[in-house]
Design a protein around this motif. Structure first.
Motif, mmCIF file in Angstrom:
data_model
loop_
_atom_site.group_PDB
_atom_site.id
_atom_site.type_symbol
_atom_site.label_atom_id
_atom_site.label_comp_id
_atom_site.label_asym_id
_atom_site.label_seq_id
_atom_site.Cartn_x
_atom_site.Cartn_y
_atom_site.Cartn_z
ATOM 1 N N MET A 161 0.745 -1.333 -0.079
ATOM 2 C CA MET A 161 0.103 -0.134 -0.042
ATOM 3 C C MET A 161 1.019 1.432 -0.029
ATOM 4 O O MET A 161 0.414 2.367 -0.809
ATOM 5 C CB MET A 161 -0.989 -0.117 1.416
ATOM 6 C CG MET A 161 -1.959 -1.129 1.114
ATOM 7 S SD MET A 161 -3.267 -0.923 0.026
ATOM 8 C CE MET A 161 -4.275 -2.121 0.200
ATOM 9 N N LEU A 162 2.001 1.138 0.815
ATOM 10 C CA LEU A 162 2.881 2.463 0.742
ATOM 11 C C LEU A 162 3.427 2.537 -0.525
ATOM 12 O O LEU A 162 3.460 3.767 -0.970
ATOM 13 C CB LEU A 162 3.811 2.151 1.984
ATOM 14 C CG LEU A 162 4.882 3.099 2.221
ATOM 15 C CD1 LEU A 162 4.186 4.420 2.565
ATOM 16 C CD2 LEU A 162 5.909 2.857 3.044
ATOM 17 N N ALA A 163 3.884 1.496 -0.830
ATOM 18 C CA ALA A 163 4.375 1.587 -2.423
ATOM 19 C C ALA A 163 3.341 1.949 -3.412
ATOM 20 O O ALA A 163 3.777 2.716 -4.420
ATOM 21 C CB ALA A 163 5.031 0.200 -2.796
ATOM 22 N N ARG A 164 2.289 1.816 -3.352
ATOM 23 C CA ARG A 164 1.077 2.308 -4.230
ATOM 24 C C ARG A 164 0.987 3.491 -4.071
ATOM 25 O O ARG A 164 0.949 4.480 -4.999
ATOM 26 C CB ARG A 164 -0.227 1.592 -3.968
ATOM 27 C CG ARG A 164 -0.437 0.045 -4.509
ATOM 28 C CD ARG A 164 -0.107 0.285 -5.989
ATOM 29 N NE ARG A 164 -1.340 1.011 -6.509
ATOM 30 C CZ ARG A 164 -1.231 2.003 -7.491
ATOM 31 N NH1 ARG A 164 -0.088 2.354 -7.785
ATOM 32 N NH2 ARG A 164 -2.309 2.720 -7.938
ATOM 33 N N ALA A 181 11.150 6.580 -4.507
ATOM 34 C CA ALA A 181 9.759 6.199 -5.214
ATOM 35 C C ALA A 181 10.056 5.079 -6.599
ATOM 36 O O ALA A 181 9.543 4.078 -6.501
ATOM 37 C CB ALA A 181 8.911 7.000 -5.518
ATOM 38 N N ARG A 182 10.809 5.459 -7.276
ATOM 39 C CA ARG A 182 11.249 4.557 -8.521
ATOM 40 C C ARG A 182 11.855 3.123 -8.000
ATOM 41 O O ARG A 182 11.370 2.347 -8.535
ATOM 42 C CB ARG A 182 12.319 5.359 -9.353
ATOM 43 C CG ARG A 182 11.742 6.463 -10.140
ATOM 44 C CD ARG A 182 12.610 6.951 -11.121
ATOM 45 N NE ARG A 182 11.789 8.001 -11.962
ATOM 46 C CZ ARG A 182 12.149 9.370 -11.543
ATOM 47 N NH1 ARG A 182 12.931 9.591 -10.755
ATOM 48 N NH2 ARG A 182 11.350 10.476 -12.162
ATOM 49 N N ILE A 183 12.612 3.320 -6.898
ATOM 50 C CA ILE A 183 13.383 2.148 -6.380
ATOM 51 C C ILE A 183 12.246 1.167 -5.750
ATOM 52 O O ILE A 183 12.247 0.131 -6.301
ATOM 53 C CB ILE A 183 14.593 2.498 -5.420
ATOM 54 C CG1 ILE A 183 15.788 3.254 -6.052
ATOM 55 C CG2 ILE A 183 14.833 1.040 -4.660
ATOM 56 C CD1 ILE A 183 16.670 3.697 -4.899
ATOM 57 N N MET A 184 11.395 1.912 -5.235
ATOM 58 C CA MET A 184 10.401 1.114 -4.233
ATOM 59 C C MET A 184 9.401 0.601 -5.481
ATOM 60 O O MET A 184 8.964 -0.603 -5.095
ATOM 61 C CB MET A 184 9.367 2.102 -3.471
ATOM 62 C CG MET A 184 8.506 1.355 -2.474
ATOM 63 S SD MET A 184 7.645 2.647 -1.587
ATOM 64 C CE MET A 184 9.153 2.789 -0.197
ATOM 65 N N VAL A 185 8.879 1.458 -6.415
ATOM 66 C CA VAL A 185 8.033 0.840 -7.664
ATOM 67 C C VAL A 185 8.638 -0.288 -8.299
ATOM 68 O O VAL A 185 7.955 -1.340 -8.537
ATOM 69 C CB VAL A 185 7.523 1.928 -8.319
ATOM 70 C CG1 VAL A 185 6.910 1.427 -9.583
ATOM 71 C CG2 VAL A 185 6.793 2.990 -7.708
ATOM 72 N N SER A 186 10.007 -0.217 -8.511
ATOM 73 C CA SER A 186 10.681 -1.404 -9.229
ATOM 74 C C SER A 186 10.546 -2.620 -8.356
ATOM 75 O O SER A 186 10.533 -3.794 -9.085
ATOM 76 C CB SER A 186 12.023 -0.900 -9.556
ATOM 77 O OG SER A 186 12.957 -0.760 -8.250
#
Length: 595
Positions: free
Chosen positions: A393-396, A428-433
């Motif tokens: 959820m946090l990543a979303r 955020a990009r690292i987390m989304v990846s």
């Protein structure tokens, strides 16, 4: 005759003068003078001879009788001596000759001292037997419980007074002594146990012992009764005291548990709990471990019962409040775990039953405790998955922010907080990846959870697997759309870069006078953006605490996939190509602002 004679000659002449021959000679002279007839003379002589024979016969008979008496006395002495030897178990008497010699009187005189000594030995042995048998009889009577009638006649078998038999009696006496001592020790042990248990139970031990038998009380001053009957009564008394101890302890255990439950339910203060702390301390103690004096008195049991009764009455008046606390606790657990919350209608019905008194309070609280326990167990089983879901959820949230940030044309402007947004975009990009791997892991864990429990894993009444599959589907659609837009975006970015380069060389901007208007993302990003870490779907609009909201969310998913994607994953109203154009500009720009 006129010559002087010696005393011996005088005695012999006297004997001669008194002998029969002298008398017969004198009688012949008399008969001659008288001229007695020859026939008369023979008759007289015959009578004299007959009388002499009778006198001799009497003397011989008397001598025979005397000899027979001596033989009889000697035989009796010998028989008595032999009997004494046999009865005393002795073979012979030292100092007495085995062979008889001499006259009867000499033999009788020789055996008389030995016989007298044997009689003395017999008397001594008899006294020993009487003493031992008397002790045996006395101790046997004490063991049998008839010590008052122990003064009976002692009969000793005089035919067997041997040392072997005396030793047997002594062994029997020693055995009885040992048994008596064991019984006395057993009685003392029973009495000690009665004293100890009476002290624990708050009873009068002297009265209990007197009830068993008065002789067991040392103040009575009589011999203690150690019979089997008394031992059985003591054993029964001790068993009854142990049973009463166990019964009282079990009752206090039950009352103590009720006290704890009532205290915890009503948040009883320390002052109310302190008077019954000893009852609570007994909860972890077994019956054999309780030894404190007065710890199980009847008064303590009655006081505890009265306190439980008082708290029960108080609990009945506060049941509505207690039920509300349990309800809030249950709802809090359900909210934290995102599981189904009991319906409000059902709770209102229970409150109405409480008000009307138609429901058992203890059963109600027990039912609530069971529901809370099941909810906690459910939460514990979902904990690992929920931690991953919260991370997703946090990543979303970060993914949505990144999408909005990517559409902001002023994101590279020199404004306050811009560098922070650049760093956040990088993170955020690292987390989304990492999100695809995280989603796959959550799906694997959720599927394993569902297979193990044979039910669907729901997140606020919505199946988690559907949410994840919907997310994967939307992600794939975005990727396909991005691939289709790439050629057009490339041309667009190249033209924009050329225009911007011309503008940069045409006029040099002043950093003091020129401020890029902070209209969209940077202005909004300077202030903290609220991040929803709980509910990824449209339950925000319907209220996450109600069951109807979950049902509406489920129906909403089933009604339209496209609308659901927009609600769940927060798609903005910006057209995809606009966002892609902005992102293409960032990707082709070679300035220092590239995150």
């Amino acid at each position: 005759m006129g010559s002087v004679q010696t005393p011996i000659g005088m005695r012999n002449s006297a004997i001669l003068e008194t002998s029969c021959g002298f008398l017969l000679q004198e009688l012949q002279i008399i008969w001659d003078e008288v001229g007695e007839d020859k026939f008369e003379r023979e008759k007289v002589l015959l009578d004299l001879e007959q009388e002499c024979l009778e006198v001799y016969r009497r003397k011989v008979d008397k001598a025979n009788i005397s000899r027979a008496h001596l033989h009889q006395e000697l035989a009796e002495a010998e028989a008595e001596f032999t009997h004494l030897l046999l009865s005393l178990g002795e073979r012979s008497l030292p100092g007495r000759p085995e062979k008889r010699a001499g006259t009867l009187k000499e033999q009788l005189d020789s055996i008389t001292p030995a016989l007298r000594e044997m009689r003395l030995r017999k008397e001594e042995r008899l006294n020993q037997f009487r003493a031992v048998q008397g002790q045996i009889q006395k101790i046997s009577a004490e063991i049998a419980g008839n010590s008052d009638n122990a003064t009976s006649i002692i009969v000793v078998n005089e035919n067997d007074l041997s040392l072997k038999r005396l030793e047997e009696y002594q062994n029997e006496l020693q055995r009885l002594y040992n048994e008596k001592n064991e019984r006395l020790q057993q009685v003392e042990k029973y009495i000690d146990v009665i004293y100890s248990l009476s002290t624990i139970l708050g009873k009068d031990s002297s009265a209990i012992i007197m009830e068993v038998h008065p002789s067991l009380n040392d103040l009575c001053g009589i011999t203690k009764n150690i019979s089997d009957k008394i031992l059985d009564k003591l054993d029964t008394t001790v068993e009854s005291l142990y049973e009463e101890k166990k019964t009282r302890l079990d009752k206090l255990h039950h009352l103590g548990k009720e006290l704890l439950n009532l205290w915890n339910l009503m948040d009883a203060p320390y002052n109310d709990r302190q008077p019954f702390s000893h009852v609570i301390n007994l909860l972890s103690v077994s019956s054999s471990e309780v030894s404190d004096p007065g710890s199980l008195t009847l008064e303590i049991v009655q006081q505890t019962e009265a306190e439980v009764k008082r708290l029960d009455q108080l609990k009945a008046s506060k049941m509505k409040e207690l039920f509300q606390k349990k309800r809030e606790e249950l709802e809090l657990i359900c909210k934290k775990s995102h599981v189904e919350i009991p319906s409000q209608t059902e709770m209102k019905n229970i409150i109405n039953l409480i008000n009307s008194g138609e429901i058992d309070h203890s059963n109600l609280l027990m039912s609530m405790d069971e529901q809370i326990s099941r909810a906690k167990e459910e939460a514990a089983s979902r904990k690992a998955i929920m931690e991953k879901v919260e991370k997703w959820m946090l990543a979303r949230d970060e993914e949505r922010w990144l999408e909005e940030y990517s559409t902001d044309e002023n994101r590279y402007s020199v404004s306050r907080g811009a560098h922070k947004n650049l760093r956040r975009a990088e993170r955020a990009r690292i987390m989304v990846s990492k999100m695809p791997a995280l989603v796959d892991l959550i799906i694997k864990m959720a599927r394993s959870w569902e297979e193990e429990r044979n039910k669907v894993f729901l997140y606020d009444q919505v199946p988690l697997m559907e949410m994840l599959e919907e997310y994967n589907m939307l992600r794939r659609e975005k990727e396909e759309e991005k691939k289709r837009q790439q050629p057009w975006e490339k041309k667009k970015v190249q033209s924009q870069v050329a225009v911007e380069r011309d503008n940069m060389y045409a006029s040099r901007p002043s950093t003091s006078s020129r401020r890029i208007p902070n209209k969209s993302c940077n202005g909004g990003l300077d202030s903290p953006m609220p991040v929803n870490r709980r509910l990824p779907i449209s339950i925000h609009q319907f209220g996450s605490n109600s069951i109807n909201s979950g049902n509406q969310a489920i129906s909403f998913i089933n009604d339209g996939r496209k609308m659901q994607r927009r609600k769940i994953f927060g798609e903005s109203g910006i057209p995809p190509h606009s966002r892609d154009e902005a992102s293409s500009v960032i990707s082709t720009h070679s300035g220092p602002f590239s995150p």
